[in-house]
Scaffold this motif. Structure first.
Motif, short mmCIF file in Angstrom:
data_model
loop_
_atom_site.label_atom_id
_atom_site.label_comp_id
_atom_site.label_asym_id
_atom_site.label_seq_id
_atom_site.Cartn_x
_atom_site.Cartn_y
_atom_site.Cartn_z
N THR A 42 -9.45 47.89 -41.17
CA THR A 42 -10.05 48.33 -40.08
C THR A 42 -10.05 49.78 -40.33
OG1 THR A 42 -9.55 46.70 -38.69
CG2 THR A 42 -10.00 48.99 -37.66
N ALA A 43 -9.00 50.46 -40.85
CA ALA A 43 -8.71 51.89 -41.29
C ALA A 43 -9.73 52.43 -42.10
CB ALA A 43 -7.16 52.25 -41.58
N LEU A 44 -10.08 51.51 -43.18
CA LEU A 44 -11.10 52.05 -43.98
C LEU A 44 -12.63 52.38 -43.28
CD1 LEU A 44 -10.78 49.38 -46.72
CD2 LEU A 44 -9.79 51.51 -46.93
N PHE A 45 -12.85 51.66 -42.41
CA PHE A 45 -14.25 51.91 -41.95
C PHE A 45 -14.21 52.73 -40.44
CE2 PHE A 45 -14.32 48.04 -44.36
CZ PHE A 45 -15.35 48.29 -44.85
N GLU A 46 -12.76 52.90 -39.99
CA GLU A 46 -12.75 53.87 -38.80
C GLU A 46 -12.44 55.37 -39.64
OE1 GLU A 46 -12.39 55.08 -35.19
OE2 GLU A 46 -12.35 53.07 -35.56
N ALA A 47 -12.11 55.44 -40.80
CA ALA A 47 -12.32 56.76 -41.45
C ALA A 47 -13.69 56.94 -41.77
CB ALA A 47 -11.31 56.48 -42.84
N ALA A 48 -14.46 56.07 -42.18
CA ALA A 48 -15.85 56.38 -42.38
C ALA A 48 -16.45 56.73 -41.35
CB ALA A 48 -16.40 55.29 -43.18
N ARG A 49 -16.15 56.23 -40.21
CA ARG A 49 -16.85 56.22 -38.74
C ARG A 49 -16.85 57.77 -38.50
NH1 ARG A 49 -16.26 55.49 -32.92
NH2 ARG A 49 -14.00 55.20 -33.18
N TRP A 50 -15.73 58.38 -38.95
CA TRP A 50 -15.18 59.79 -38.21
C TRP A 50 -15.71 60.71 -39.36
CZ3 TRP A 50 -14.50 61.36 -33.56
CH2 TRP A 50 -14.20 60.39 -32.77
N ALA A 51 -16.58 60.63 -40.32
CA ALA A 51 -17.03 61.57 -40.98
C ALA A 51 -17.91 62.40 -40.49
CB ALA A 51 -17.58 60.95 -42.39
N PRO A 52 -18.22 63.67 -41.10
CA PRO A 52 -19.28 64.61 -40.30
C PRO A 52 -20.85 64.00 -41.09
CG PRO A 52 -18.05 65.54 -42.30
CD PRO A 52 -17.42 64.32 -41.95
N SER A 53 -21.53 64.40 -40.15
CA SER A 53 -23.14 64.09 -40.27
C SER A 53 -23.95 64.99 -39.74
CB SER A 53 -23.36 62.66 -39.96
OG SER A 53 -23.30 62.37 -38.62
N TRP A 54 -25.09 65.06 -40.31
CA TRP A 54 -26.12 66.28 -39.90
C TRP A 54 -26.61 65.85 -38.55
CZ3 TRP A 54 -31.11 65.37 -38.09
CH2 TRP A 54 -32.11 66.39 -37.87
N GLY A 55 -26.20 66.81 -37.60
CA GLY A 55 -26.50 66.56 -36.17
C GLY A 55 -25.89 65.46 -35.30
N ASN A 56 -24.72 64.87 -35.90
CA ASN A 56 -23.93 63.78 -35.61
C ASN A 56 -25.02 62.60 -35.36
OD1 ASN A 56 -21.71 62.65 -34.57
ND2 ASN A 56 -22.08 62.88 -32.46
N LEU A 108 -35.18 60.61 -41.46
CA LEU A 108 -33.75 61.09 -40.98
C LEU A 108 -33.21 61.81 -42.12
CD1 LEU A 108 -31.65 61.03 -38.56
CD2 LEU A 108 -30.55 59.03 -39.92
N PRO A 109 -33.05 63.19 -41.86
CA PRO A 109 -32.58 64.19 -42.91
C PRO A 109 -31.10 64.00 -43.31
CG PRO A 109 -33.66 65.46 -41.13
CD PRO A 109 -33.57 63.97 -40.54
N TYR A 110 -30.71 64.07 -44.52
CA TYR A 110 -29.55 64.10 -44.95
C TYR A 110 -28.99 62.73 -44.71
CZ TYR A 110 -30.28 69.08 -45.00
OH TYR A 110 -30.75 70.41 -45.23
N GLY A 111 -29.36 61.64 -44.75
CA GLY A 111 -28.89 60.44 -44.63
C GLY A 111 -28.06 59.96 -45.88
N GLU A 112 -28.45 60.22 -46.79
CA GLU A 112 -27.69 60.05 -48.28
C GLU A 112 -26.25 60.89 -48.04
OE1 GLU A 112 -29.70 59.71 -51.74
OE2 GLU A 112 -31.35 58.63 -51.13
N TYR A 113 -26.66 62.03 -47.78
CA TYR A 113 -25.30 62.98 -47.76
C TYR A 113 -24.44 62.57 -46.71
CZ TYR A 113 -22.80 67.50 -47.40
OH TYR A 113 -22.00 68.55 -47.55
N GLY A 114 -24.72 61.77 -45.66
CA GLY A 114 -24.10 61.53 -44.65
C GLY A 114 -23.18 60.20 -44.99
N LEU A 115 -23.99 59.16 -45.78
CA LEU A 115 -23.26 58.11 -46.16
C LEU A 115 -22.19 58.57 -47.33
CD1 LEU A 115 -23.00 55.28 -46.59
CD2 LEU A 115 -24.69 55.01 -48.34
N GLY A 116 -22.61 59.60 -48.25
CA GLY A 116 -21.69 60.10 -48.89
C GLY A 116 -20.31 60.61 -48.58
N LEU A 117 -20.51 61.26 -47.27
CA LEU A 117 -19.24 61.79 -46.55
C LEU A 117 -18.60 60.60 -46.17
CD1 LEU A 117 -20.92 64.78 -44.93
CD2 LEU A 117 -19.19 65.01 -46.75
N ALA A 118 -19.22 59.79 -45.48
CA ALA A 118 -18.48 58.74 -45.01
C ALA A 118 -17.66 57.76 -46.08
CB ALA A 118 -19.52 57.71 -44.11
N THR A 119 -18.36 57.73 -47.14
CA THR A 119 -17.65 56.77 -48.17
C THR A 119 -16.57 57.40 -48.56
OG1 THR A 119 -19.64 55.68 -48.48
CG2 THR A 119 -18.00 55.51 -50.08
N GLU A 120 -16.55 58.68 -48.70
CA GLU A 120 -15.40 59.49 -49.49
C GLU A 120 -14.17 59.26 -48.61
OE1 GLU A 120 -13.55 62.17 -52.41
OE2 GLU A 120 -14.92 60.42 -51.97
#
Length: 203
Positions: A42-56, A108-120
């Protein structure tokens, strides 16, 4: 046994880094016996969920399975031949998917960037638990889309294996060599500039 799985490959950095960053790397030699607890999974995906993203906008989505369950097997089936063999020993397999359009159907702008942040975030959470993660481009995106009925407006972009380090005994020679090779990065002088392009901030 080719190596001690407790020994990592810390980054050879110009200044000390946080251990989560210094110790993060992408091994393929994984322990086929280690499983994640429910809390770790669960913690893996909870961490991903709390990543920053463009305009949330939170564009990151994941398809996820644990070794032995149906989702894991289905994700494994989409991996390239080079990844399939070693990734079968992972405790968790996931596919990162980004949202590409908003509710109005506009890009949707910056979608790939958002996924990258979440995955890191996901990867660093794994490292904090004493685990390792390996991100892969080598998977069939369209097979993943079909296998999991991923709708239009979402794009599978990356596969991720999470587990515990094991030995490299069963890896092909080429992958075993990669596993043993030292980590390297371009020098800071090639990466960070001040003034004109190419003028290094850190000579």
């Amino acid at each position: 046994m080719n190596e001690d799985p407790t020994v990592g490959k810390p980054a050879d950095s110009s200044v000390p880094l946080h251990p989560l960053l210094a110790e993060r790397w992408s091994p393929r030699g994984l322990d086929p016996e280690v499983e994640l607890t429910d809390k770790q999974f669960t913690a893996l995906f909870e961490a991903a969920r709390w990543a920053p993203s463009w305009g949330n906008t939170q564009p990151a989505r994941y398809l996820a399975g644990r070794r032995g369950d149906e989702a894991f097997t289905r994700i494994l089936s989409t991996l390239s031949r080079g990844n399939h063999g070693w990734a079968a020993n992972a405790a968790v397999l996931a596919i990162g998917v980004t949202r590409t359009v908003d509710e109005e159907g506009e890009p949707l702008p910056y979608g790939e960037y958002g996924l990258g942040l979440a995955t890191e975030n996901l990867v660093l959470q794994a490292v904090s638990e004493g685990l390792v993660a390996h991100q892969m481009a080598g998977f069939d995106r369209e097979a993943a889309r079909a296998e999991f009925a991923v709708p239009q407006g979402f794009e599978p972009l990356v596969a991720i294996a999470v587990g515990a380090r094991g030995t490299t005994d069963e890896l092909p020679d080429k992958l075993r060599e990669k596993e043993a090779a030292p980590r390297s990065r371009k020098p800071l002088s090639d990466v960070v500039f001040s003034g004109n392009w190419g003028d290094p901030t850190f000579p």
